[in-house]
Scaffold this active site. Sequence first.
Site, short mmCIF file in Angstrom:
data_model
loop_
_atom_site.label_atom_id
_atom_site.label_comp_id
_atom_site.label_asym_id
_atom_site.label_seq_id
_atom_site.Cartn_x
_atom_site.Cartn_y
_atom_site.Cartn_z
N SER A 97 0.82 -1.22 0.00
CA SER A 97 0.00 0.00 0.00
C SER A 97 0.85 1.26 0.00
O SER A 97 0.47 2.27 -0.61
CB SER A 97 -0.95 0.00 1.19
OG SER A 97 -0.24 -0.09 2.40
N GLU A 170 -5.77 -1.23 6.93
CA GLU A 170 -5.53 -1.95 8.19
C GLU A 170 -4.36 -2.92 8.02
O GLU A 170 -3.98 -3.26 6.91
CB GLU A 170 -6.77 -2.72 8.64
CG GLU A 170 -7.58 -3.40 7.53
CD GLU A 170 -6.84 -4.45 6.74
OE1 GLU A 170 -6.10 -5.24 7.37
OE2 GLU A 170 -6.97 -4.47 5.51
N GLY A 312 -5.96 -6.13 1.37
CA GLY A 312 -6.12 -5.26 2.53
C GLY A 312 -5.13 -4.12 2.50
O GLY A 312 -4.65 -3.72 1.44
N GLU A 313 -4.81 -3.58 3.67
CA GLU A 313 -3.87 -2.47 3.85
C GLU A 313 -4.39 -1.15 3.29
O GLU A 313 -3.73 -0.12 3.44
CB GLU A 313 -2.51 -2.75 3.18
CG GLU A 313 -1.73 -3.92 3.73
CD GLU A 313 -0.38 -4.06 3.05
OE1 GLU A 313 0.06 -3.12 2.37
OE2 GLU A 313 0.23 -5.13 3.21
N GLY A 314 -5.53 -1.17 2.61
CA GLY A 314 -6.01 0.03 1.92
C GLY A 314 -5.68 0.02 0.45
O GLY A 314 -5.87 1.02 -0.25
#
Length: 349
Positions: A97, A170, A312-314
């Site tokens: 990310s 996240e 994930g992670e944005g």
Amino acid sequence: MKLEEALKRIEPVNEEVMEESKKRWDSIAHPLHSLGKLEDLLVQITGITGCLDIHLEKKALVPMCADNGVVEEGVTQTGQEITALVAENFLQTKAVSSIMCKTVGAEIFPVDVGVAKDVSILNRKIAYGTKNMTKEPAMTREQAVRAIETGIEMVEMLKEKGYGIIATGEMGIGNTTTSSAVASVLLDMPVENMTGRGAGLSSEGLNRKINAIKKAVEVNKPDKNDAIDVVAKVGGFDIAAIAGLFLGGAALKIPVVIDGVISATGALVAAGICPTAKQYMIASHVSKEPAGHLLLEALGKEACLHCDMCLGEGTGAVAFFPLLDIATAVFYGMSDFGGIGMDAYVPLD
């Protein structure tokens, strides 16, 4: 800003400005609504900010980082040490990310709300990970509220720095287990429907994960009509903090972008606390995880991107940023019909 104050400040988006925005789109020299969701997104954002003159040049990604005690149940492929490792990598442009942020001109602000060890990112640690939710509540209600207020605090800080849009992210090993638990309770749907393999579980591991969630719900009996109770008993600090980002965005009139399943679960918690907050949320992509489309449907959102992403992670939210840049460039840069010497399109029955 405390949670109670934020909730008092949340009001519906500005419908009058949205109508002005629609008229602006219809005056631009192109077939009516031919840019589809790109037009709708800009209309929504003008309603959120209450102004036709919007500024999305300064973009932020806020990954909330926390560990989850439920990993003791063998629900993950890796250990908690990965949470701290990736959290550190965010600031070194070594995480996926953070590399994507650099590519699209966004900045990243990772926050430690509950990593199991001390890390060098912004410290808002509530505890060194949650409790094992199969044995007891993941956290106290007071801790859940603190996590939510951390998200609100981040929106306040970023607004003061001039950021016009915030993406949620996240990092936390085990958080597809906690998000599936929270989502299944709030949506009143079978755990099996909401639970996927996360970061590559085997079929045996998936069964352990499903059984752990069922046990956690049975042991803690979260109240589906009380979103804070649900996230406290079977959720994670990251999910609660993401809910705070959405509530803070609604209170301070800043658009906040939903990423994948964990982020959407945080959005669902925020909507459970304050339904009006949904008006300030923007969907980016449809996660490959089983609950991805179900969560967006529950929030009344349609995503532009269908990339089968589930990192994930944005990452999905950051991948979505360029679409907003394109929409904004056309909205402010395109001439009207008169400017290019042609008759305007008119709606037809």
